[in-house]
Scaffold this motif. Structure first.
Motif, PDB file in Angstrom:
ATOM      1  N   PHE A  55       0.845  -1.190   0.000  1.00 43.12           N
ATOM      2  CA  PHE A  55       0.000   0.000   0.000  1.00 43.12           C
ATOM      3  C   PHE A  55       0.876   1.234   0.000  1.00 43.12           C
ATOM      4  CE2 PHE A  55       0.483  -1.018   4.488  1.00 43.12           C
ATOM      5  CZ  PHE A  55       0.606   0.200   5.137  1.00 43.12           C
ATOM      6  N   VAL A  56       0.334   2.280  -0.614  1.00 46.85           N
ATOM      7  CA  VAL A  56       1.038   3.554  -0.755  1.00 46.85           C
ATOM      8  C   VAL A  56       0.252   4.605   0.021  1.00 46.85           C
ATOM      9  CG1 VAL A  56       1.834   5.301  -2.396  1.00 46.85           C
ATOM     10  CG2 VAL A  56       1.886   2.883  -3.036  1.00 46.85           C
ATOM     11  N   VAL A  57       0.958   5.334   0.878  1.00 45.90           N
ATOM     12  CA  VAL A  57       0.342   6.425   1.621  1.00 45.90           C
ATOM     13  C   VAL A  57       0.701   7.719   0.900  1.00 45.90           C
ATOM     14  CG1 VAL A  57       0.232   7.648   3.815  1.00 45.90           C
ATOM     15  CG2 VAL A  57       0.513   5.168   3.796  1.00 45.90           C
ATOM     16  N   CYS A  58      -0.304   8.518   0.585  1.00 47.84           N
ATOM     17  CA  CYS A  58      -0.112   9.763  -0.149  1.00 47.84           C
ATOM     18  C   CYS A  58      -0.230  10.962   0.791  1.00 47.84           C
ATOM     19  CB  CYS A  58      -1.141   9.877  -1.267  1.00 47.84           C
ATOM     20  SG  CYS A  58      -1.085   8.497  -2.415  1.00 47.84           S
ATOM     21  N   ALA A  59       0.299  12.091   0.340  1.00 42.47           N
ATOM     22  CA  ALA A  59       0.304  13.319   1.147  1.00 42.47           C
ATOM     23  C   ALA A  59      -1.110  13.790   1.480  1.00 42.47           C
ATOM     24  CB  ALA A  59       1.070  14.415   0.418  1.00 42.47           C
ATOM     25  N   ASP A  60      -2.070  13.510   0.633  1.00 41.81           N
ATOM     26  CA  ASP A  60      -3.454  13.932   0.897  1.00 41.81           C
ATOM     27  C   ASP A  60      -4.194  12.927   1.788  1.00 41.81           C
ATOM     28  OD1 ASP A  60      -3.854  11.821  -0.829  1.00 41.81           O
ATOM     29  OD2 ASP A  60      -5.062  12.952  -2.265  1.00 41.81           O
ATOM     30  N   LYS A  61      -3.440  12.021   2.426  1.00 41.75           N
ATOM     31  CA  LYS A  61      -3.937  11.003   3.364  1.00 41.75           C
ATOM     32  C   LYS A  61      -4.721   9.890   2.686  1.00 41.75           C
ATOM     33  CE  LYS A  61      -3.812  14.091   7.271  1.00 41.75           C
ATOM     34  NZ  LYS A  61      -4.495  14.671   8.407  1.00 41.75           N
ATOM     35  N   THR A  62      -4.610   9.790   1.375  1.00 43.71           N
ATOM     36  CA  THR A  62      -5.199   8.687   0.640  1.00 43.71           C
ATOM     37  C   THR A  62      -4.267   7.488   0.745  1.00 43.71           C
ATOM     38  OG1 THR A  62      -6.216  10.200  -0.940  1.00 43.71           O
ATOM     39  CG2 THR A  62      -5.981   7.920  -1.639  1.00 43.71           C
ATOM     40  N   ILE A  63      -4.850   6.313   0.850  1.00 44.41           N
ATOM     41  CA  ILE A  63      -4.091   5.067   0.870  1.00 44.41           C
ATOM     42  C   ILE A  63      -4.509   4.271  -0.354  1.00 44.41           C
ATOM     43  CG2 ILE A  63      -3.663   2.914   2.084  1.00 44.41           C
ATOM     44  CD1 ILE A  63      -4.304   4.478   4.665  1.00 44.41           C
ATOM     45  N   VAL A  64      -3.514   3.813  -1.119  1.00 45.79           N
ATOM     46  CA  VAL A  64      -3.797   3.052  -2.328  1.00 45.79           C
ATOM     47  C   VAL A  64      -3.256   1.641  -2.156  1.00 45.79           C
ATOM     48  CG1 VAL A  64      -3.498   2.917  -4.818  1.00 45.79           C
ATOM     49  CG2 VAL A  64      -3.578   5.153  -3.709  1.00 45.79           C
ATOM     50  N   LEU A  65      -4.141   0.651  -2.246  1.00 50.16           N
ATOM     51  CA  LEU A  65      -3.739  -0.752  -2.212  1.00 50.16           C
ATOM     52  C   LEU A  65      -3.299  -1.139  -3.618  1.00 50.16           C
ATOM     53  CD1 LEU A  65      -6.752  -2.156  -0.157  1.00 50.16           C
ATOM     54  CD2 LEU A  65      -4.502  -1.479   0.700  1.00 50.16           C
ATOM     55  N   THR A  66      -2.129  -1.790  -3.731  1.00 47.29           N
ATOM     56  CA  THR A  66      -1.576  -2.100  -5.044  1.00 47.29           C
ATOM     57  C   THR A  66      -1.188  -3.565  -5.169  1.00 47.29           C
ATOM     58  OG1 THR A  66       0.697  -1.620  -4.415  1.00 47.29           O
ATOM     59  CG2 THR A  66      -0.620   0.225  -5.226  1.00 47.29           C
ATOM     60  N   GLN A  67      -1.146  -4.043  -6.383  1.00 50.18           N
ATOM     61  CA  GLN A  67      -0.727  -5.409  -6.678  1.00 50.18           C
ATOM     62  C   GLN A  67       0.798  -5.556  -6.670  1.00 50.18           C
ATOM     63  OE1 GLN A  67      -2.768  -8.072  -7.044  1.00 50.18           O
ATOM     64  NE2 GLN A  67      -0.944  -9.337  -7.151  1.00 50.18           N
ATOM     65  N   PRO A  68       1.558  -4.633  -7.264  1.00 52.09           N
ATOM     66  CA  PRO A  68       3.019  -4.787  -7.232  1.00 52.09           C
ATOM     67  C   PRO A  68       3.547  -4.732  -5.798  1.00 52.09           C
ATOM     68  CG  PRO A  68       2.391  -3.110  -8.823  1.00 52.09           C
ATOM     69  CD  PRO A  68       1.159  -3.462  -8.045  1.00 52.09           C
ATOM     70  N   THR A  69       4.637  -5.438  -5.554  1.00 55.57           N
ATOM     71  CA  THR A  69       5.237  -5.433  -4.227  1.00 55.57           C
ATOM     72  C   THR A  69       5.851  -4.065  -3.932  1.00 55.57           C
ATOM     73  OG1 THR A  69       7.385  -6.171  -5.030  1.00 55.57           O
ATOM     74  CG2 THR A  69       5.790  -7.893  -4.400  1.00 55.57           C
ATOM     75  N   ALA A  70       6.109  -3.827  -2.665  1.00 51.06           N
ATOM     76  CA  ALA A  70       6.739  -2.576  -2.250  1.00 51.06           C
ATOM     77  C   ALA A  70       8.118  -2.449  -2.887  1.00 51.06           C
ATOM     78  CB  ALA A  70       6.842  -2.514  -0.734  1.00 51.06           C
ATOM     79  N   ALA A  71       8.838  -3.565  -3.008  1.00 49.47           N
ATOM     80  CA  ALA A  71      10.171  -3.541  -3.630  1.00 49.47           C
ATOM     81  C   ALA A  71      10.082  -3.138  -5.104  1.00 49.47           C
ATOM     82  CB  ALA A  71      10.840  -4.898  -3.490  1.00 49.47           C
ATOM     83  N   THR A  72       9.085  -3.629  -5.799  1.00 50.78           N
ATOM     84  CA  THR A  72       8.900  -3.274  -7.215  1.00 50.78           C
ATOM     85  C   THR A  72       8.581  -1.791  -7.359  1.00 50.78           C
ATOM     86  OG1 THR A  72       8.134  -5.497  -7.766  1.00 50.78           O
ATOM     87  CG2 THR A  72       7.527  -3.723  -9.285  1.00 50.78           C
ATOM     88  N   LEU A  73       7.700  -1.282  -6.523  1.00 47.44           N
ATOM     89  CA  LEU A  73       7.355   0.141  -6.589  1.00 47.44           C
ATOM     90  C   LEU A  73       8.560   1.011  -6.246  1.00 47.44           C
ATOM     91  CD1 LEU A  73       3.816   0.046  -4.950  1.00 47.44           C
ATOM     92  CD2 LEU A  73       4.364   0.277  -7.382  1.00 47.44           C
ATOM     93  N   ALA A  74       9.340   0.607  -5.233  1.00 51.57           N
ATOM     94  CA  ALA A  74      10.536   1.361  -4.860  1.00 51.57           C
ATOM     95  C   ALA A  74      11.548   1.358  -6.007  1.00 51.57           C
ATOM     96  CB  ALA A  74      11.163   0.777  -3.605  1.00 51.57           C
ATOM     97  N   ARG A  75      11.681   0.233  -6.689  1.00 46.99           N
ATOM     98  CA  ARG A  75      12.592   0.141  -7.829  1.00 46.99           C
ATOM     99  C   ARG A  75      12.128   1.055  -8.960  1.00 46.99           C
ATOM    100  NH1 ARG A  75      13.139  -5.002  -7.562  1.00 46.99           N
ATOM    101  NH2 ARG A  75      11.384  -5.539  -8.878  1.00 46.99           N
ATOM    102  N   ARG A  76      10.835   1.095  -9.213  1.00 49.05           N
ATOM    103  CA  ARG A  76      10.303   1.992 -10.250  1.00 49.05           C
ATOM    104  C   ARG A  76      10.583   3.453  -9.903  1.00 49.05           C
ATOM    105  NH1 ARG A  76       4.262  -0.531 -11.267  1.00 49.05           N
ATOM    106  NH2 ARG A  76       4.949  -2.518 -12.118  1.00 49.05           N
ATOM    107  N   LEU A  77      10.398   3.804  -8.640  1.00 44.23           N
ATOM    108  CA  LEU A  77      10.682   5.176  -8.214  1.00 44.23           C
ATOM    109  C   LEU A  77      12.150   5.506  -8.369  1.00 44.23           C
ATOM    110  CD1 LEU A  77       8.465   5.473  -5.034  1.00 44.23           C
ATOM    111  CD2 LEU A  77       8.250   6.822  -7.117  1.00 44.23           C
TER     112      LEU A  77
END
Length: 87
Positions: A55-77
Motif C-alpha cells: 500500500f502507498v500512503v499519499c500526502a493527501d492522506k489517501t491510501i492506495v492498495l496495489t498489486q506490485p510489491t513494495a520492492a517493485t514500486l521502490a525500484r520503479r521510483l
C-alpha cells in the motif's frame, strides 16, 4: 513523474509519503487500526486486480492498495529518479 500503481491509477511521485509491504506492515496492530480507520473514512483506493501486496500512503492522506510489491514500486521510483537526474 508519475508512478503507475495498477488499474487506471497513477500518482505523482512527489505526493508519495511511503510505500509499505502489506504482509509485513499488517503484523502491527497499529497499522491494522490505521488502515481500518482510513477505510471507514473512505480514504482507501484499491488499484489491485487481485490480492493487494502493498500500500502507498499519499500526502493527501489517501491510501492506495496495489498489486506490485513494495520492492517493485521502490525500484520503479528509483529508476524514475535516476532518469530525471535526481540521484
Amino acid at each position: 513523474m508519475y508512478l503507475y500503481l495498477g488499474g487506471d491509477l497513477a500518482i505523482e511521485d512527489k505526493s508519495i509519503v511511503g510505500v509499505f509491504d502489506l504482509d509485513n506492515a499488517s503484523w502491527s496492530h497499529l497499522t491494522r487500526k490505521y488502515l481500518s480507520q482510513a477505510e471507514k473514512a473512505g480514504s482507501v483506493k484499491n488499484a489491485a486486480d487481485d490480492i493487494p501486496r502493498s500500500f502507498v500512503v499519499c500526502a493527501d492522506k489517501t491510501i492506495v492498495l496495489t498489486q506490485p510489491t513494495a520492492a517493485t514500486l521502490a525500484r520503479r521510483l528509483n529508476i524514475q529518479e535516476k532518469s530525471n537526474g535526481r540521484i
